[in-house]
Design a protein around this motif. Structure first.
Motif, mmCIF file in Angstrom:
data_model
loop_
_atom_site.group_PDB
_atom_site.id
_atom_site.type_symbol
_atom_site.label_atom_id
_atom_site.label_comp_id
_atom_site.label_asym_id
_atom_site.label_seq_id
_atom_site.Cartn_x
_atom_site.Cartn_y
_atom_site.Cartn_z
ATOM 1 N N ALA A 45 1.798 -2.743 -8.436
ATOM 2 C CA ALA A 45 2.932 -2.150 -7.712
ATOM 3 C C ALA A 45 2.422 -1.498 -6.432
ATOM 4 O O ALA A 45 2.506 -0.281 -6.262
ATOM 5 N N ILE A 46 1.904 -2.307 -5.518
ATOM 6 C CA ILE A 46 1.245 -1.739 -4.350
ATOM 7 C C ILE A 46 2.108 -1.755 -3.090
ATOM 8 O O ILE A 46 1.710 -1.192 -2.069
ATOM 9 N N TYR A 47 3.281 -2.398 -3.132
ATOM 10 C CA TYR A 47 4.122 -2.394 -1.932
ATOM 11 C C TYR A 47 4.525 -0.960 -1.587
ATOM 12 O O TYR A 47 4.991 -0.206 -2.437
ATOM 13 N N GLY A 48 4.299 -0.598 -0.334
ATOM 14 C CA GLY A 48 4.631 0.751 0.104
ATOM 15 C C GLY A 48 3.569 1.786 -0.200
ATOM 16 O O GLY A 48 3.711 2.945 0.180
ATOM 17 N N VAL A 49 2.475 1.381 -0.867
ATOM 18 C CA VAL A 49 1.412 2.325 -1.228
ATOM 19 C C VAL A 49 0.447 2.480 -0.050
ATOM 20 O O VAL A 49 -0.040 1.491 0.497
ATOM 21 N N ASP A 50 0.182 3.716 0.310
ATOM 22 C CA ASP A 50 -0.775 4.029 1.375
ATOM 23 C C ASP A 50 -2.183 3.875 0.813
ATOM 24 O O ASP A 50 -2.630 4.671 -0.010
ATOM 25 N N LEU A 51 -2.887 2.839 1.256
ATOM 26 C CA LEU A 51 -4.222 2.540 0.755
ATOM 27 C C LEU A 51 -5.318 3.145 1.627
ATOM 28 O O LEU A 51 -6.498 2.913 1.392
ATOM 29 N N GLY A 52 -4.907 3.951 2.602
ATOM 30 C CA GLY A 52 -5.864 4.637 3.468
ATOM 31 C C GLY A 52 -6.115 3.892 4.765
ATOM 32 O O GLY A 52 -6.031 2.663 4.831
ATOM 33 N N GLY A 53 -6.397 4.658 5.820
ATOM 34 C CA GLY A 53 -6.737 4.047 7.105
ATOM 35 C C GLY A 53 -5.600 3.287 7.754
ATOM 36 O O GLY A 53 -5.855 2.374 8.544
ATOM 37 N N GLY A 54 -4.362 3.634 7.424
ATOM 38 C CA GLY A 54 -3.217 2.931 7.993
ATOM 39 C C GLY A 54 -2.885 1.620 7.304
ATOM 40 O O GLY A 54 -1.997 0.891 7.743
#
Length: 401
Positions: free
Chosen positions: A220-229
């Motif tokens: 469920a990674i859509y919309g997740v801030d993974l860092g560095g923009g």
């Protein structure tokens, strides 16, 4: 005698009547006189408050696309709501609450998009109020796509199969990514994630999967801030079913390989493993591919002529057990050494009959455990060296430790 003055008597009577009228109480329910001599109107009421419309997220806010648009009516109810993607012109689906006071979008929004909101609310007097607003979503520097190994087209695996997620962008907030990766196993089994790099993370249970387990991975990674923009590009799902437990145990001392199905020994076969110059890696290997006919070329992993370790040959019944050229396969040239000496380039050699049988019974995710080969431990990065890592070390490889 003088007669009474009738006008005088009448004047006294009128004065008494006025006095009595001024002293009597109002028991007929009439309203008292209002200030200034005006009589109050008992049927008059205060005007209804005007309806108000609120929209969230608000104007100027860079909203996460997973955050729903909410339109709310105060001092009234919603009569109509439309939300439109400004670029595409498409309407956003939504749901109106039973009391008609709240409308909520019912689909995820897009990145870097603008949505036009038009809403009308009505108060209890039927007075209407219109509201327009613009909702804008954030624009990522980059979007990370999660590839799965095995691919979703694979549904049946063995007990040694790890789950692999590979991102096509660096993930600097590994904890955020890991929280978004949900694994469910039925029956439930203890497991965890281990990061090999900023782009690759593996999941495995503490022990081999139980035969018959159903494994579900939801990214469920859509919309997740993974860092560095960098934000997640899309959600993805994978469902696997674990078949019977097929585990082969290859021993370099005995030059034999025992095959177990669900813990029971079903076959023993002579083998030849890697010679001293090219020993087979130690530890649990997991089958990642199988081909009935396969050209083995050491150049595929960087060992090319004139290197004396280089080779190229066409083989049958080949099952890959590591990414640096190790297979279980038929090799008619080593039949004389099978059961007595290790002469291969690192593969586990079998005769034709045993290779055919092994090919028919072993599949993706099944396990080949190598002991006493004289080689180093299979590295975790070499396709599926996951089982070489102790459980304590594995847990330490999580971003949520």
């Amino acid at each position: 005698m003088r007669k009474p003055d009738r006008f005088g008597v009448l004047g006294v009577a009128l004065a008494g009547a006025l006095l009595l009228a001024g002293c009597s109480s109002d028991d007929g329910g009439g309203a008292p006189a209002a200030a200034g001599g005006q009589q109050a109107n008992p049927s008059a009421s205060a005007a209804a408050a005007a309806a108000e419309v609120a929209v969230t997220p608000g104007d100027g806010e860079q909203a996460n696309p997973t955050t729903p648009i909410v339109v709310t009516a105060k001092e009234g109810t919603l009569d109509s709501v439309t939300v439109t993607n400004a670029k595409k012109g498409s309407a956003v689906k939504g749901e109106l609450s039973a009391d008609k006071k709240t409308w909520t979008s019912a689909e995820v929004l897009g990145y870097a998009a603008s949505y036009q909101v038009k809403a009308t609310a009505v108060n209890t007097d039927g007075q209407r109020v219109d509201r327009t607003a613009t909702v804008t979503t954030l624009s990522p520097k980059a979007q990370a796509y999660p590839s799965f190994i095995p691919a979703p087209s694979i549904t049946d695996v063995g007990v040694g199969q790890p789950l692999v997620v590979k991102f096509d962008q660096d993930v600097t907030d590994k904890a955020a990514a890991e929280k978004a990766l949900k694994v469910t196993s039925t029956p439930a089994q203890t497991g965890g994630w281990y990061w090999l790099s900023k782009r690759e993370v593996h999941y495995r249970p503490q022990q081999y999967w139980k035969a018959g387990t159903t494994i579900a991975l939801h990214a469920a990674i859509y919309g997740v801030d993974l860092g560095g923009g960098v934000y997640g590009q899309t959600d993805r799902d994978l469902t696997l079913k674990v078949h019977d437990a097929w585990v082969a145990k290859a021993d370099g001392n005995t030059e034999q390989m025992q095959v177990f199905q669900n813990g029971s020994l079903v076959k023993t076969m002579p083998i030849s493993m890697g010679k001293d110059a090219t020993p087979t890696h130690l530890g649990a290997h997991v089958i990642s591919d199988k081909k009935q006919k396969y050209t083995m070329d050491s150049c595929t992993y960087g060992v090319c002529p004139p290197d004396p370790k280089a080779y190229r040959s066409d083989e049958n019944f080949a099952l890959r057990i590591s990414n640096d050229g190790e297979f279980v396969h038929e090799n008619p040239n080593s039949v004389g050494a099978q059961g007595s000496a290790n002469v291969s380039h690192g593969c586990i050699n079998l005769n034709a009959a045993n290779a055919s049988w092994f090919f028919d019974h072993f599949n993706l995710g099944d396990v080949v455990e190598v002991a006493n080969s004289g080689g180093p431990q299979l590295p975790i990065y070499d396709t599926y060296g996951d089982w070489a890592v102790s459980w304590d070390a594995w847990q330490a490889g999580s971003a949520l430790k």
